[in-house]
Structure formats: C-alpha cells, structure tokens
Design a protein around this motif. Structure first.
Motif, PDB file in Angstrom:
ATOM      1  N   LEU A 193       0.812  -1.215   0.000  1.00  6.64           N
ATOM      2  CA  LEU A 193       0.000   0.000   0.000  1.00  6.64           C
ATOM      3  C   LEU A 193       0.850   1.272   0.000  1.00  6.64           C
ATOM      4  O   LEU A 193       0.572   2.213  -0.738  1.00  6.64           O
ATOM      5  N   HIS A 194       1.921   1.287   0.831  1.00  8.87           N
ATOM      6  CA  HIS A 194       2.694   2.537   0.911  1.00  8.87           C
ATOM      7  C   HIS A 194       3.405   2.832  -0.404  1.00  8.87           C
ATOM      8  O   HIS A 194       3.538   3.978  -0.807  1.00  8.87           O
ATOM      9  N   VAL A 195       3.829   1.765  -1.116  1.00 12.79           N
ATOM     10  CA  VAL A 195       4.455   1.973  -2.425  1.00 12.79           C
ATOM     11  C   VAL A 195       3.439   2.576  -3.388  1.00 12.79           C
ATOM     12  O   VAL A 195       3.730   3.525  -4.117  1.00 12.79           O
ATOM     13  N   GLN A 196       2.210   2.028  -3.340  1.00  9.17           N
ATOM     14  CA  GLN A 196       1.159   2.561  -4.205  1.00  9.17           C
ATOM     15  C   GLN A 196       0.893   4.036  -3.902  1.00  9.17           C
ATOM     16  O   GLN A 196       0.710   4.843  -4.800  1.00  9.17           O
ATOM     17  N   LEU A 234       1.282   9.715  -5.197  1.00 10.38           N
ATOM     18  CA  LEU A 234       1.598  11.067  -4.733  1.00 10.38           C
ATOM     19  C   LEU A 234       2.565  11.755  -5.687  1.00 10.38           C
ATOM     20  O   LEU A 234       2.401  12.928  -6.019  1.00 10.38           O
ATOM     21  N   LYS A 235       3.554  10.988  -6.159  1.00  8.79           N
ATOM     22  CA  LYS A 235       4.540  11.562  -7.075  1.00  8.79           C
ATOM     23  C   LYS A 235       3.849  12.089  -8.326  1.00  8.79           C
ATOM     24  O   LYS A 235       4.168  13.162  -8.822  1.00  8.79           O
ATOM     25  N   LYS A 236       2.918  11.304  -8.822  1.00  6.62           N
ATOM     26  CA  LYS A 236       2.220  11.714 -10.039  1.00  6.62           C
ATOM     27  C   LYS A 236       1.340  12.940  -9.768  1.00  6.62           C
ATOM     28  O   LYS A 236       1.297  13.862 -10.575  1.00  6.62           O
ATOM     29  N   VAL A 237       0.666  12.933  -8.626  1.00  4.54           N
ATOM     30  CA  VAL A 237      -0.233  14.043  -8.316  1.00  4.54           C
ATOM     31  C   VAL A 237       0.556  15.345  -8.188  1.00  4.54           C
ATOM     32  O   VAL A 237       0.090  16.418  -8.563  1.00  4.54           O
ATOM     33  N   PHE A 294       0.489  17.134 -11.116  1.00  2.00           N
ATOM     34  CA  PHE A 294      -0.895  17.310 -11.568  1.00  2.00           C
ATOM     35  C   PHE A 294      -1.361  16.188 -12.489  1.00  2.00           C
ATOM     36  O   PHE A 294      -2.177  16.394 -13.370  1.00  2.00           O
ATOM     37  N   ASP A 295      -0.803  15.001 -12.318  1.00  2.00           N
ATOM     38  CA  ASP A 295      -1.244  13.848 -13.105  1.00  2.00           C
ATOM     39  C   ASP A 295      -2.021  12.935 -12.165  1.00  2.00           C
ATOM     40  O   ASP A 295      -1.439  12.328 -11.269  1.00  2.00           O
ATOM     41  N   PHE A 296      -3.338  12.862 -12.349  1.00  2.00           N
ATOM     42  CA  PHE A 296      -4.156  12.039 -11.455  1.00  2.00           C
ATOM     43  C   PHE A 296      -4.247  10.596 -11.932  1.00  2.00           C
ATOM     44  O   PHE A 296      -4.984   9.797 -11.379  1.00  2.00           O
ATOM     45  N   GLY A 297      -3.538  10.281 -12.998  1.00  2.00           N
ATOM     46  CA  GLY A 297      -3.509   8.902 -13.467  1.00  2.00           C
ATOM     47  C   GLY A 297      -4.684   8.562 -14.346  1.00  2.00           C
ATOM     48  O   GLY A 297      -5.525   9.414 -14.654  1.00  2.00           O
ATOM     49  N   ARG A 298      -4.738   7.300 -14.732  1.00  2.68           N
ATOM     50  CA  ARG A 298      -5.829   6.849 -15.575  1.00  2.68           C
ATOM     51  C   ARG A 298      -6.838   6.073 -14.748  1.00  2.68           C
ATOM     52  O   ARG A 298      -6.474   5.361 -13.817  1.00  2.68           O
ATOM     53  N   SER A 299      -8.093   6.214 -15.120  1.00  4.97           N
ATOM     54  CA  SER A 299      -9.174   5.549 -14.410  1.00  4.97           C
ATOM     55  C   SER A 299      -9.004   4.030 -14.484  1.00  4.97           C
ATOM     56  O   SER A 299      -8.495   3.500 -15.468  1.00  4.97           O
ATOM     57  N   PHE A 300      -9.436   3.329 -13.440  1.00  2.00           N
ATOM     58  CA  PHE A 300      -9.402   1.865 -13.442  1.00  2.00           C
ATOM     59  C   PHE A 300     -10.598   1.286 -14.193  1.00  2.00           C
ATOM     60  O   PHE A 300     -10.685   0.097 -14.403  1.00  2.00           O
ATOM     61  N   ALA A 301     -11.547   2.135 -14.551  1.00  6.78           N
ATOM     62  CA  ALA A 301     -12.688   1.642 -15.325  1.00  6.78           C
ATOM     63  C   ALA A 301     -12.171   1.142 -16.673  1.00  6.78           C
ATOM     64  O   ALA A 301     -11.081   1.539 -17.095  1.00  6.78           O
ATOM     65  N   PRO A 302     -12.947   0.278 -17.344  1.00 11.03           N
ATOM     66  CA  PRO A 302     -12.424  -0.318 -18.588  1.00 11.03           C
ATOM     67  C   PRO A 302     -12.065   0.710 -19.657  1.00 11.03           C
ATOM     68  O   PRO A 302     -11.360   0.373 -20.604  1.00 11.03           O
ATOM     69  N   ASP A 303     -12.515   1.945 -19.535  1.00  8.92           N
ATOM     70  CA  ASP A 303     -12.150   2.903 -20.594  1.00  8.92           C
ATOM     71  C   ASP A 303     -10.730   3.446 -20.416  1.00  8.92           C
ATOM     72  O   ASP A 303     -10.176   4.027 -21.347  1.00  8.92           O
ATOM     73  N   HIS A 304     -10.146   3.280 -19.218  1.00 13.21           N
ATOM     74  CA  HIS A 304      -8.755   3.681 -18.970  1.00 13.21           C
ATOM     75  C   HIS A 304      -8.472   5.129 -19.358  1.00 13.21           C
ATOM     76  O   HIS A 304      -7.378   5.457 -19.782  1.00 13.21           O
ATOM     77  N   ARG A 305      -9.461   6.003 -19.254  1.00 18.55           N
ATOM     78  CA  ARG A 305      -9.209   7.390 -19.638  1.00 18.55           C
ATOM     79  C   ARG A 305      -8.551   8.129 -18.484  1.00 18.55           C
ATOM     80  O   ARG A 305      -8.738   7.772 -17.320  1.00 18.55           O
ATOM     81  N   PRO A 306      -7.809   9.204 -18.809  1.00 24.48           N
ATOM     82  CA  PRO A 306      -7.219   9.997 -17.730  1.00 24.48           C
ATOM     83  C   PRO A 306      -8.325  10.546 -16.828  1.00 24.48           C
ATOM     84  O   PRO A 306      -9.367  10.985 -17.318  1.00 24.48           O
ATOM     85  N   MET A 308      -9.922   9.240  -5.756  1.00 28.00           N
ATOM     86  CA  MET A 308      -8.890  10.078  -5.144  1.00 28.00           C
ATOM     87  C   MET A 308      -8.829  11.434  -5.833  1.00 28.00           C
ATOM     88  O   MET A 308      -8.703  12.462  -5.182  1.00 28.00           O
ATOM     89  N   GLY A 309      -8.921  11.423  -7.161  1.00 27.32           N
ATOM     90  CA  GLY A 309      -8.871  12.669  -7.909  1.00 27.32           C
ATOM     91  C   GLY A 309      -9.971  13.627  -7.456  1.00 27.32           C
ATOM     92  O   GLY A 309      -9.717  14.795  -7.141  1.00 27.32           O
ATOM     93  N   ILE A 310     -11.188  13.115  -7.384  1.00 27.04           N
ATOM     94  CA  ILE A 310     -12.312  13.968  -6.999  1.00 27.04           C
ATOM     95  C   ILE A 310     -12.157  14.451  -5.557  1.00 27.04           C
ATOM     96  O   ILE A 310     -12.368  15.619  -5.248  1.00 27.04           O
ATOM     97  N   LEU A 311     -11.721  13.537  -4.676  1.00 24.69           N
ATOM     98  CA  LEU A 311     -11.588  13.921  -3.272  1.00 24.69           C
ATOM     99  C   LEU A 311     -10.506  14.975  -3.087  1.00 24.69           C
ATOM    100  O   LEU A 311     -10.659  15.904  -2.292  1.00 24.69           O
ATOM    101  N   VAL A 312      -9.399  14.835  -3.808  1.00 22.55           N
ATOM    102  CA  VAL A 312      -8.310  15.803  -3.665  1.00 22.55           C
ATOM    103  C   VAL A 312      -8.772  17.182  -4.127  1.00 22.55           C
ATOM    104  O   VAL A 312      -8.547  18.185  -3.445  1.00 22.55           O
TER     105      VAL A 312
END
Lengths: 539, 326
Positions: free
Chosen positions: B63-66, B71-74, B77-89, B293-297
């Motif tokens: 978990l801490h690695v994740q 955090l590094k990406k955020v 300002f990169d919130f990553g890609r969604s885990f939903a099947p569309d994989h969109r940013p 996480m993106g929305i909460l942040v």
C-alpha cells in the motif's frame, strides 16, 4: 356480447401460450405499411457503457451498444442456433481439434477498409496478450495454434476437443488496420469504434447519449431504422416517465409496470408489450460444507417446503416460471422431464424427521443434537425481487420448523467477505444462462478454489464426468444426453433450490413494425424493424 | 496581511498531505477491489487472469508503495488513468462533467441566496406573525420532502400530464440542429425542474439562519439608536441591520465553494444529469481508486481555499476582525 366472448378466448389463448414457456407472446399488432427507411429508435439504459472495445468491457451496456457496431465470426440466430456471421461457413475436423472458418468476402469496415482474416488473427492475439486487461482470454487460451492461410480463411487448432469453442468465436472482431502495434487500452476506438456491423458510430456525449447511424454498405443490407440512440437515464422511475412522455421508444418493464401500470388503453395504443423468458435463473444456494446442509434430505426438504409458484406470483406477479434446473425452458439442453419435488410441506417434515431433526422445544423450531435449525440467507442490496423471495421463503420454512434470518449486503462486501471466505449458510443469487450449455465452471468439483464459481462446494463424480464429456464433443445429441442426465442428478441432489426464471418484459413504441418475437427475444432482428413513412417521428 | 496569507497557504500543504493519506487508506479499507467488479462471479476468469489484472493496475504492490507512486504523479498534476475499462485519464473524466455541475450549482446557489436572504429578513421583521409562520412551514416543507419524490411528482405533472417541460437530461433529441438561441432555450427548459427542486430543498437552512442573525442584530443597541434618531424603518433595516446580519453569510458562501463541484447523486440520477455526483458514486461502487482520489483531492483543495477566501472576505468586510488580527 359476442365480442366479450372473443376477448375471453384471446386472453385464454394468451395464457396457454405463455405457460408452455418457449413461445414469446405479443398482443396483435396494427396493420403495417410498407417498409421504409428513416426514423430513430431511442433506447433507455440505466448504465452508461464503459468502453466500446468489447474485449475490455465487462458491463452489459458496453456490449449492448458495441453489438451493433461489430460482428463476430458466428452468432446465435432467432432460434438460438449457431450460424455464420462474418464467417460464411466453417468445418470441424473429424477429431474435433481443428475448426476452419471460411470468411465472407466483400465485407467493409466502417472506414472503407476490407475485412480479412488478418483482423480475426489480430483479435485473437490481442485477447490472449498478457498485457491486455480482458476478462475473455480463457476460452482462447485453449487454442494451440491460430493461422490465417489466406485472407478469407481462418483456422484454429485446439489441444483437446472443446465444444464451447465454436460459440466463443462469436466474440466481436476488431479492426487490425487501426489497432495493430498500438496500446489497445489507450486506443481512441474505445470512444469512437470502427466495426463491420449494421450501425456505425456517430457520437457519444458522456453521461447523456450515444448515437449510432445505419451503415448503408452493411453486408446483410442497409437497416431500415436510420439511427439507434442510446440514452442514459440512471433512474428506472424516470425512465418509465420518459417512456410515457415519448422521450424513449423502448425499455424493459418491471413486473409491476408490466402488469399493473401499463394496462391502460392509452399505453396499449402507443406501445406493444412483449414477454418471453429471460436468460437467467434465481436460486437459493446452500453452503454444502456447512453441517446443516450436508445431508441431501435436508436440502430436499427445504425445496419441498418452498412453493415456487407462490414466489413467481408474489415476486414476479406471475411474469416468470418456476425453475427446476440450470437451463432455460424450451432450449435443447433443458430436460423437460425433470421435475423436483413440488410444494409438499408434509413431505418436507418427513424428510427432516428422517434426517434426525425433531421438534423438542416449545417454539416450534426443529432441533438435532441440541442445535436449533436456524440459518441466515444472504442476498445483495438493490435487488428487491431477491429480498422479497427471501421473505417468502422465510415464512414457508418457519411453517415446517426452520428459522430463517435475512441479511442484505452491499455487492462488493458480499462477495469479498462472505462468498469468497465461504462465510455463509445460504444465499439467494442468480446466474445468467449461457447460450452454450457448458456449465463446467459452476458445478465441477475442481472449481471450488478461491474466487471460483462452485462456491457452494458441490462435488459429485458423475456430474464431473458428464461435464467433461459434454464439453469434449461437438455432437449435439451426445451433449444433450450429458446435460439432461446432469439435470436429473441436480434435481435429486438439490445443491441449489432452483427458484425461478423471470420473464423479459420489453415495451416498444407501436410505430415500429416488423418485430418478430422468437426464443432469442426481439432485438436479434432489429435491422429489419421499420417505421412506415407517415408515422416517422425523428428526421 | 501578506505574511498571514503566506502562513495560511503554507499550512495548507501538510493539511493536504494528511487528507490524501487518510482518504487513500480509507478507500482501500472498503472491501472489494477494482478488479473485482470486472471479474467477480464470471465463469471465464482464472486466478492467473485476476493476478494479471492486479499487476496491470499496480494493486499487487504494498500500500505505501502505491501511495508514494500516486503522490509523485499528483505532484505533477497527473491524477492517473481511471481503473474503469475505458482507462481514460481521470482529469478528462472530471473535466467533461465539471461544466454541467458547476453551472447548475451556481444557478441554484444564486437562486438560493437570492431567495433565502429576503425570506429570512422578511420573516425576522414580521416575527411571530402569520407571514412568519407560513414561511417557516414552506421552507421546512422543502427541507423535509424527499427530493426524489418531489422530483418524480413534478416530472409526472409537468412532463407527462401537461407535457410542458422535458422530464430528464439536458438537451432534447435533435437540439444540435437548432439555432443557438433556441438551443439555449431548450437547455433552460431542461433546467427548470432540477434547479427548482434543488433550490426549494435548500431554502430552509439559509433562510432560518438569516432570520436568526437578523433578529439578533435588530436587538442591538445601535439599531435602537438608529430608530431613536428617527430614521425610517426601511433605512434602519436595510442600511444598518442587514449589512451587519450579512457578515456570517460570507462564511456560508465560503463553505459552499467545494459544494459547487460536488453534485448530488440522487438528484443527478433522477434527472439523468451527467454530473460529478454520479461520477463519484460510480467511482466508489467500482472501486475506481484513481478517480475517487482525484475527486476527493480537488474537493479537499477547494474546501481549504473556500475557508481561506471566507476568512479574507470577512477581514475585508468587517474592520473589527481586520484590526484584531492586523
């Protein structure tokens, strides 16, 4: 007087034709004008598709929309028989190991490119690619060799004969010329797909709608209806109001809507309601590792104590039928001779007594070795029908001296904390009935590992053998014998109490003509639906 | 003032870090995983496939690695890609929903303040009269009536029975072909029901608050003084009393800043409005961690900024506070 008698007769016929279960029924339709191109079908959906690359999607809205954009090599026809789609025909080698597909010529992708065996090969490769996050790789991993000897031939060789293999090639074929060498998870095709199907993608407005338009060069001919609009309306009550206000043309009704709220002259004039058995069954599953349920007689007794007809009437308002096994009534794998015990509380008491359960206390609950016969039925939140079913069962079992508690859980925690950990006594859940009758994953005694589907821990060597036999031959007659026997065994063992097969209850705007209900439902023939010129609504 | 601002801004950094850490842990405490939604109870999934999917999403790491990776990406300002099947940013998914939610909420907020303040003042100046009681009943009715029920009734009445207003969504079919003016008119028609329902439901809180601060101010000595001077009642109420009674409202405005991008799930679901509430709800149900996480942040950031803005405005509006802190 005379018309009233006629009406009686019609409704009687309606009942009769419903009760045999196989023939979908629809009220008589108005006289049809000549087929005409034009208009749009607006469909309401609770959920929004996640991606229009079907191998990446596991939700039904995605497949529903993508199904109009893409084709597979094979498909199920209206009678649920496997027929060629992008494949003109196919041969299975005598040893059952090799399938050769002969592909249709002259099929175009929506961008004008030619469809060839290269597309099929690409789709196969990307599906089994470990870097592709797909839920559909399993069937294709059985393939030992896949090759495309020429642009219109595709051949696969299996290590062992594998009957569900043929149906697995109904998977949507993706365009190699747009995807090869790219990362499929980042492809823009997820939002604007290019396929070979009867409808081509037009636009997707997030959270609102997806619009498809008819593909004029479709190999089975141009569809009559010009546009297919998929509106996302997350609330079913709102969707129903939209249907009544004309905002959508089609939706699946709930039993209450079907039986009570739509029986008005106005609704009947504007919509046609259809009714046919759905591809799913709901069951009460027992944890067979639990000492309460290890004795077969106890499970039989519970089945005897439950009136399935009462559940069908109470929960589905009669819009469904009692289930006796894991197949859809009327399909070839369904054994019509199997009938479990029927509602018989006296027999239930006898069976329980034989199993050693006696009424000793004053509360009317049976006991054995100092343990009261009390257990909890778990089911998931958000499915009212299952909760009502549980309540009816609770009452019926109380009558034979079994105490039932009901617990309703959020889906994810239900699976993780209860199903996966085998931390349950009984559950009410439902399975989709697959078109290929292979049910290995649910009943094989080897499929009881973590996350596997035989979570009730069913084990019967004869069933194991029959399941294996059934998936290793392409001979339908041999397969039928295997699956019919399995149903006899399941009816005796009662690892589940099979409860009911609900009906699908779609209502479609009456301006659409050419709808032919069949065992496959109504949508299989959508490209031949039409709206007479003078009734067309959308430009 | 600058030093104070700088201090407040710097204090936001550890606060944000703490918030992200806690939310990151809490969302993962919920049973189930994103992979679950894709694979659970599916006959075509083996343990190997599941493992492959977990690796694909990086869920196999501790978990801490994740958290550190995230955090590094955020930080960039990169919130990553969604885990939903569309994989969109995640930012794309949020961006396409924010305009709808934001404009709806701003309209509703303007209406809410525009109606609740006069209602509150009126109730205060007509204290204990029939008017006051009537208003109380009205605003509490709005507060107590379930939104979904009222919405469905109005939809049935105006949409199905009378056919005056559209039932759900934001645009009619075929609105793309309309002239800009009629397109806008079509949109407005779609907004009438949702905005009215939202405003009606939120009148109670603010108007009652306004009424009580107004009553408090009216009892002050300087109001008595103003009346004694012989000023007209209008001037007393609107020039002297109202301006002071409005001060706490500034704080409320600051608090409503994060609410502007947070939609309501029930409300958006009923009216089929593709807003943030739905997005967040779906994200939580599918355990789509990057999206949640993106929305909460963003929400947490706006809350902190809202508080800061409220404090600044307060200082600007109220000399007593400015001097006290100066």
């Amino acid at each position: 007087m005379s018309w009233r008698r006629l009406l009686c007769l019609v409704s009687l016929m309606f009942l009769v034709s419903c009760s045999d279960g196989s023939a979908p029924t629809a009220p008589t339709r108005r006289a049809a004008g000549p087929p005409a191109y034009g208009d749009a079908l607006v469909v309401g959906s609770i959920g929004e598709p996640s991606t229009l690359i079907p191998i990446l999607a596991s939700d039904s809205p995605s497949h529903e929309v993508a199904g109009w954009v893409y084709n597979g090599l094979v498909e199920y026809d209206k009678d649920l028989k496997l027929v060629g789609d992008l494949a003109r025909s196919w041969d299975v080698s005598p040893d059952g190991l090799t399938i050769t597909f002969h592909l249709r010529r002259g099929v175009k992708w929506h961008d004008g490119a030619d469809f060839t065996s290269r597309d099929v090969l690409y789709t196969y490769r990307v599906t089994i690619d470990p870097r592709t996050p797909t839920a559909y790789a399993e069937d294709f991993k059985q393939v030992r060799k896949a090759e495309a000897p020429d642009p219109y031939t595709f051949r696969v060789t299996y290590g062992k004969p594998f009957a569900p293999a043929l149906a697995s090639w109904g998977m949507n074929i993706l365009p190699a010329h747009l995807l090869e060498g790219k990362d499929i998870t980042r492809s823009e095709l997820a939002r604007r797909p290019v396929g070979t199907g009867p409808y081509r993608f037009k636009e997707w407005i997030a959270g609102q709608k997806i619009v498809l338009e008819s593909f004029h060069d479709y190999f089975e001919g141009r569809p009559y209806v010009d546009r297919y609009i998929y509106r996302i309306i997350p609330d079913s009550a709102t969707m129903y109001l939209e249907l009544k206000a004309g905002g959508i043309d089609m939706m699946g009704l709930s039993p209450v809507q079907f039986a009570r709220q739509t029986d008005t002259p106005d609704f009947r004039a504007r919509f046609v309601k259809y009714r046919y058995p759905s591809f799913s069954y709901t069951y009460l599953g027992y944890n067979l590792k639990n000492p309460l349920f290890t004795d077969r007689r106890v499970r039989q007794a519970i089945t005897c104590a439950i009136s399935k007809d009462e559940i069908v009437h109470g929960v589905l308002l009669g819009l469904g039928q009692a289930a006796h096994g894991p197949y859809k009534p009327g399909t070839w794998a369904y054994n019509p001779n199997v009938n479990d015990f029927g509602y018989d509380p006296a027999r239930a008491r006898t069976l329980l007594a034989e199993a050693g359960w006696r009424e000793t206390g004053s509360d009317g609950i049976l006991e054995k070795d100092g343990r009261r016969f009390s257990f909890t039925i778990l089911t998931n939140q958000g499915n009212d029908q299952r909760i009502k079913t549980a309540q009816i069962i609770q009452r019926r079992l109380r009558a034979v001296g079994i105490e039932v508690k009901i617990r309703v859980l959020e889906w994810a925690s239900f699976l993780t904390n209860f199903i996966d950990k085998r931390n349950f006594e009984a559950v009410i859940l439902a399975w989709t009935i697959p078109q290929d009758p292979d049910i290995f994953d649910i009943w094989d005694s080897g499929k009881t590992g973590p996350k596997e589907l035989n979570f009730i821990g069913y084990s019967n060597p004869e069933v194991d053998r029959l399941l294996e036999e059934g998936r290793r031959t392409f001979d339908q007659e041999k397969r039928r014998r295997c699956y019919w026997r399995i149903q006899e065994i399941l009816a005796r063992d009662q690892p589940y109490t099979f409860l009911y097969v609900p009906d699908s209850l779609p209502a479609v705007s009456s301006r659409f003509r050419g709808i032919e209900p069949a065992p496959a439902g109504i949508m299989y023939d959508f490209i031949h639906w039409y709206v007479p010129k003078e009734e067309q609504l959308h430009q | 003032m600058t030093a104070y601002l700088l201090k407040r801004l710097l204090a936001m950094i550890p606060l944000m870090l703490g918030i992200t850490l806690i939310t990151f842990v809490v969302i993962r405490l919920a049973p189930g995983e994103p992979v679950e939604a894709m694979t659970a109870l599916s006959p075509k999934i083996t343990a190997e496939t599941r493992q492959r999917l977990r690796e694909f999403y990086g869920l196999d790491k501790p978990l801490h690695v994740q958290y550190v990776t995230w955090l590094k990406k955020v930080a960039t300002f990169d919130f990553g890609r969604s885990f939903a099947p569309d994989h969109r940013p995640v930012t794309d998914k949020i961006r396409e929903r924010i305009p709808v939610t934001l404009s709806l909420n701003i309209i509703a907020l303007i209406l809410e303040f525009g109606l609740a303040i006069p209602i509150g003042v009126f109730a205060a100046t007509h204290r204990d009269t029939l008017y006051d009681k009537g208003i109380t009943v009205f605003v509490f009715l709005g507060f107590a009536v379930p939104t979904f029920w009222l919405a469905l009734l109005l939809m049935y009445f105006f949409g199905v029975k009378l056919g005056w207003l559209p039932i759900s969504g934001l645009h009619s079919l075929g609105s793309e072909g309309l002239s800009p003016l009629s397109w806008f008119g079509d949109l407005l028609k779609h907004l009438i029901l949702p905005v009215s329902v939202a405003t009606f439901g939120s009148l109670a809180g603010l108007s009652r608050y306004m009424r009580s601060t107004m009553l408090e101010v009216i009892r002050q000595d300087y109001i008595t003084n103003a009346r004694a001077k012989g000023l007209a009642e209008r001037t007393v109420i609107y020039r002297h009393a109202l301006r002071n009674a409005l001060l706490p409202v500034i704080t409320l405005l600051g608090f409503s800043l994060p609410g502007l991008i947070g939609g309501s799930v029930i409300f958006e679901t009923i009216f089929a409005i593709p807003g943030m509430g739905q997005l967040f709800y779906q994200g939580v149900m599918a355990r789509d961690y990057p999206l949640v996480m993106g929305i909460l942040v963003i929400g947490a950031f706006l809350t902190l900024v809202g508080n800061l803005l409220a404090d600044i405005c307060y200082a600007v509006a109220d000399p007593r506070i400015r001097q006290g802190r100066g």
